[in-house]
Design a protein around this motif. Structure first.
Motif, PDB file in Angstrom:
ATOM      1  N   ASP A   8       1.812  -2.828  16.676  1.00  0.00           N
ATOM      2  CA  ASP A   8       3.057  -3.305  16.073  1.00  0.00           C
ATOM      3  C   ASP A   8       3.769  -4.272  17.015  1.00  0.00           C
ATOM      4  OD1 ASP A   8       5.071  -0.281  16.560  1.00  0.00           O
ATOM      5  OD2 ASP A   8       4.342  -1.732  17.984  1.00  0.00           O
ATOM      6  N   GLY A   9       4.679  -5.038  16.459  1.00  0.00           N
ATOM      7  CA  GLY A   9       5.379  -6.055  17.226  1.00  0.00           C
ATOM      8  C   GLY A   9       6.148  -5.503  18.409  1.00  0.00           C
ATOM      9  N   ALA A  10       6.783  -4.360  18.244  1.00  0.00           N
ATOM     10  CA  ALA A  10       7.559  -3.765  19.337  1.00  0.00           C
ATOM     11  C   ALA A  10       6.654  -3.407  20.518  1.00  0.00           C
ATOM     12  CB  ALA A  10       8.322  -2.540  18.843  1.00  0.00           C
TER      13      ALA A  10
ATOM     14  N   LYS B 130       7.103  -7.786  28.054  1.00  0.00           N
ATOM     15  CA  LYS B 130       8.384  -7.628  28.751  1.00  0.00           C
ATOM     16  C   LYS B 130       8.172  -6.877  30.068  1.00  0.00           C
ATOM     17  CE  LYS B 130      12.258  -6.406  26.477  1.00  0.00           C
ATOM     18  NZ  LYS B 130      13.285  -5.504  25.883  1.00  0.00           N
ATOM     19  N   LYS B 131       7.376  -5.829  30.045  1.00  0.00           N
ATOM     20  CA  LYS B 131       7.100  -5.041  31.250  1.00  0.00           C
ATOM     21  C   LYS B 131       6.424  -5.906  32.312  1.00  0.00           C
ATOM     22  CE  LYS B 131       4.701  -0.835  32.708  1.00  0.00           C
ATOM     23  NZ  LYS B 131       3.882   0.295  32.267  1.00  0.00           N
ATOM     24  N   ARG B 132       5.470  -6.735  31.920  1.00  0.00           N
ATOM     25  CA  ARG B 132       4.781  -7.588  32.886  1.00  0.00           C
ATOM     26  C   ARG B 132       5.699  -8.677  33.429  1.00  0.00           C
ATOM     27  NH1 ARG B 132       2.128  -4.392  30.510  1.00  0.00           N
ATOM     28  NH2 ARG B 132       0.115  -3.672  31.207  1.00  0.00           N
TER      29      ARG B 132
ATOM     30  N   ALA C 172       8.680  -9.108  12.728  1.00  0.00           N
ATOM     31  CA  ALA C 172       8.546 -10.241  13.647  1.00  0.00           C
ATOM     32  C   ALA C 172       9.421 -10.026  14.876  1.00  0.00           C
ATOM     33  CB  ALA C 172       8.928 -11.535  12.942  1.00  0.00           C
ATOM     34  N   ARG C 173       8.946 -10.486  16.018  1.00  0.00           N
ATOM     35  CA  ARG C 173       9.656 -10.316  17.279  1.00  0.00           C
ATOM     36  C   ARG C 173       9.506 -11.575  18.124  1.00  0.00           C
ATOM     37  NH1 ARG C 173      10.741  -6.119  15.089  1.00  0.00           N
ATOM     38  NH2 ARG C 173      10.568  -3.987  15.784  1.00  0.00           N
TER      39      ARG C 173
ATOM     40  N   VAL D  87       5.735 -12.717  17.978  1.00  0.00           N
ATOM     41  CA  VAL D  87       4.825 -11.845  17.235  1.00  0.00           C
ATOM     42  C   VAL D  87       5.163 -11.972  15.755  1.00  0.00           C
ATOM     43  CG1 VAL D  87       4.013  -9.490  16.887  1.00  0.00           C
ATOM     44  CG2 VAL D  87       4.751 -10.223  19.169  1.00  0.00           C
ATOM     45  N   ALA D  88       4.157 -12.290  14.959  1.00  0.00           N
ATOM     46  CA  ALA D  88       4.337 -12.396  13.512  1.00  0.00           C
ATOM     47  C   ALA D  88       3.314 -11.514  12.825  1.00  0.00           C
ATOM     48  CB  ALA D  88       4.169 -13.841  13.061  1.00  0.00           C
TER      49      ALA D  88
END
Length: 121
Positions: free
Chosen positions: A52-54, A61-63, A80-81, A103-104
């Protein structure tokens, strides 16, 4: 500018990927763009099944945070994100190193992920 992919199936990941912009686990790289005058920048498009997008955004984000990048923008619209990160945390993206991930949702259980980065190897 060198473009790889565009409907050719899976292609090799860019050779200049920084540690904060790896290929997402289980993803296929479907296209890449590298600009010869700016060898530390690039873009890749991924096809990611069953994620999933999350989760995808959380991975990048973590990297980014581990590499000292700060979140400049994060938004979600349904599945989407989008995130944008750079060294200053500003939304202008003027830092030497940066990352933008979009992300789509695609067909079925596949997401299309676009990773744009600066500060590659």
């Amino acid at each position: 500018m060198k473009i790889s992919g565009l409907g050719a199936g899976e292609v090799a990941a860019p050779r200049n990927l920084p540690p904060f912009a790896p290929v997402y686990p289980g993803a296929k790289v479907t296209s890449t763009v590298l600009n010869a005058p700016e060898p530390d920048k690039g873009m890749m498009v991924l096809s990611v099944p069953n994620a999933d997008g999350a989760s995808i955004v959380g991975f990048y984000k973590k990297r980014g945070e581990a590499a000292g990048l700060k979140l400049g923008m994060e938004t979600a619209a349904g599945a989407a994100r989008i995130i944008a990160m750079n060294e200053s945390g500003e939304t202008s993206g003027d830092g030497a190193r940066g990352l933008q991930v979009t992300v789509a949702p695609g067909d079925g259980d596949v997401s299309t992920v676009t990773v744009i980065y600066a500060g590659g190897k």
